[in-house]
Design a protein around this motif. Sequence first.
Motif, PDB file in Angstrom:
ATOM      1  N   UNK A  44      44.499  28.610  47.807  1.00  0.00           N
ATOM      2  CA  UNK A  44      43.174  28.388  47.218  1.00  0.00           C
ATOM      3  C   UNK A  44      42.363  27.413  48.057  1.00  0.00           C
ATOM      4  N   UNK A  45      43.020  26.370  48.531  1.00  0.00           N
ATOM      5  CA  UNK A  45      42.327  25.394  49.383  1.00  0.00           C
ATOM      6  C   UNK A  45      41.925  26.041  50.710  1.00  0.00           C
ATOM      7  N   UNK A  46      42.858  26.767  51.323  1.00  0.00           N
ATOM      8  CA  UNK A  46      42.561  27.425  52.601  1.00  0.00           C
ATOM      9  C   UNK A  46      41.478  28.486  52.431  1.00  0.00           C
ATOM     10  N   UNK A  47      41.583  29.292  51.379  1.00  0.00           N
ATOM     11  CA  UNK A  47      40.574  30.320  51.129  1.00  0.00           C
ATOM     12  C   UNK A  47      39.210  29.728  50.826  1.00  0.00           C
ATOM     13  N   UNK A  48      39.177  28.667  50.062  1.00  0.00           N
ATOM     14  CA  UNK A  48      37.914  27.994  49.769  1.00  0.00           C
ATOM     15  C   UNK A  48      37.289  27.395  51.011  1.00  0.00           C
ATOM     16  N   UNK A  49      38.123  26.834  51.872  1.00  0.00           N
ATOM     17  CA  UNK A  49      37.626  26.262  53.123  1.00  0.00           C
ATOM     18  C   UNK A  49      37.042  27.350  54.017  1.00  0.00           C
ATOM     19  N   UNK A  50      37.770  28.457  54.151  1.00  0.00           N
ATOM     20  CA  UNK A  50      37.300  29.547  55.010  1.00  0.00           C
ATOM     21  C   UNK A  50      36.027  30.201  54.467  1.00  0.00           C
ATOM     22  N   UNK A  51      35.965  30.418  53.164  1.00  0.00           N
ATOM     23  CA  UNK A  51      34.761  31.043  52.616  1.00  0.00           C
ATOM     24  C   UNK A  51      33.563  30.110  52.681  1.00  0.00           C
ATOM     25  N   UNK A  52      33.789  28.810  52.567  1.00  0.00           N
ATOM     26  CA  UNK A  52      32.657  27.889  52.694  1.00  0.00           C
ATOM     27  C   UNK A  52      32.137  27.864  54.127  1.00  0.00           C
ATOM     28  N   UNK A  53      33.030  28.041  55.099  1.00  0.00           N
ATOM     29  CA  UNK A  53      32.598  28.115  56.496  1.00  0.00           C
ATOM     30  C   UNK A  53      31.846  29.430  56.745  1.00  0.00           C
ATOM     31  N   UNK A  54      32.396  30.528  56.236  1.00  0.00           N
ATOM     32  CA  UNK A  54      31.797  31.840  56.485  1.00  0.00           C
ATOM     33  C   UNK A  54      30.498  32.065  55.726  1.00  0.00           C
ATOM     34  N   UNK A  55      30.470  31.661  54.447  1.00  0.00           N
ATOM     35  CA  UNK A  55      29.335  31.995  53.589  1.00  0.00           C
ATOM     36  C   UNK A  55      28.493  30.795  53.174  1.00  0.00           C
ATOM     37  N   UNK A  56      28.897  29.606  53.562  1.00  0.00           N
ATOM     38  CA  UNK A  56      28.177  28.413  53.144  1.00  0.00           C
ATOM     39  C   UNK A  56      28.628  27.967  51.770  1.00  0.00           C
ATOM     40  N   UNK A  57      28.183  26.818  51.376  1.00  0.00           N
ATOM     41  CA  UNK A  57      28.578  26.249  50.086  1.00  0.00           C
ATOM     42  C   UNK A  57      27.471  26.504  49.067  1.00  0.00           C
ATOM     43  N   UNK A  58      27.520  27.668  48.450  1.00  0.00           N
ATOM     44  CA  UNK A  58      26.528  28.052  47.454  1.00  0.00           C
ATOM     45  C   UNK A  58      27.164  27.860  46.076  1.00  0.00           C
ATOM     46  N   UNK A  59      26.656  26.929  45.309  1.00  0.00           N
ATOM     47  CA  UNK A  59      27.270  26.582  44.027  1.00  0.00           C
ATOM     48  C   UNK A  59      27.254  27.737  43.029  1.00  0.00           C
ATOM     49  N   UNK A  60      26.286  28.641  43.119  1.00  0.00           N
ATOM     50  CA  UNK A  60      26.209  29.754  42.179  1.00  0.00           C
ATOM     51  C   UNK A  60      27.259  30.825  42.395  1.00  0.00           C
ATOM     52  N   UNK A  61      27.959  30.809  43.530  1.00  0.00           N
ATOM     53  CA  UNK A  61      28.948  31.834  43.834  1.00  0.00           C
ATOM     54  C   UNK A  61      30.373  31.410  43.493  1.00  0.00           C
ATOM     55  N   UNK A  62      30.540  30.394  42.717  1.00  0.00           N
ATOM     56  CA  UNK A  62      31.866  29.865  42.429  1.00  0.00           C
ATOM     57  C   UNK A  62      32.355  30.259  41.041  1.00  0.00           C
ATOM     58  N   UNK A  63      32.314  31.540  40.719  1.00  0.00           N
ATOM     59  CA  UNK A  63      32.784  32.007  39.421  1.00  0.00           C
ATOM     60  C   UNK A  63      34.301  32.038  39.363  1.00  0.00           C
TER      61      UNK A  63
END
Length: 90
Positions: A44-63
């Motif tokens: 979860x930590x690794x996936x969250x880190x990678x998706x934040x790098x790829x897609x940016x940190x958009x708070x609305x996409x954290x369902x």
Amino acid sequence: MNPSYGIIMWIAIGALAGWIGSKVMGTDARQGGLANVIIGVLGAVAGGFLTSILFGDIKGNNGLIASFFVALIGACIVIGLRRAITRRTA
């Protein structure tokens, strides 16, 4: 993962993702429940880190569902890396 979920929810999502990831990757019989939780949380930590790098940190996409799938993909990646490392050293 959404920071508002809290640590208990992170562990629960990570544990579920680790368990399903171990089923997908075929390693459930070789690792116990604690390893599933650890791998899921690391995934979860690794996936969250990678998706934040790829897609940016958009708070609305954290369902919840998105967080689970990111954790599942991350858990599968962590299991794959663990397999690659243990095959080289064994």
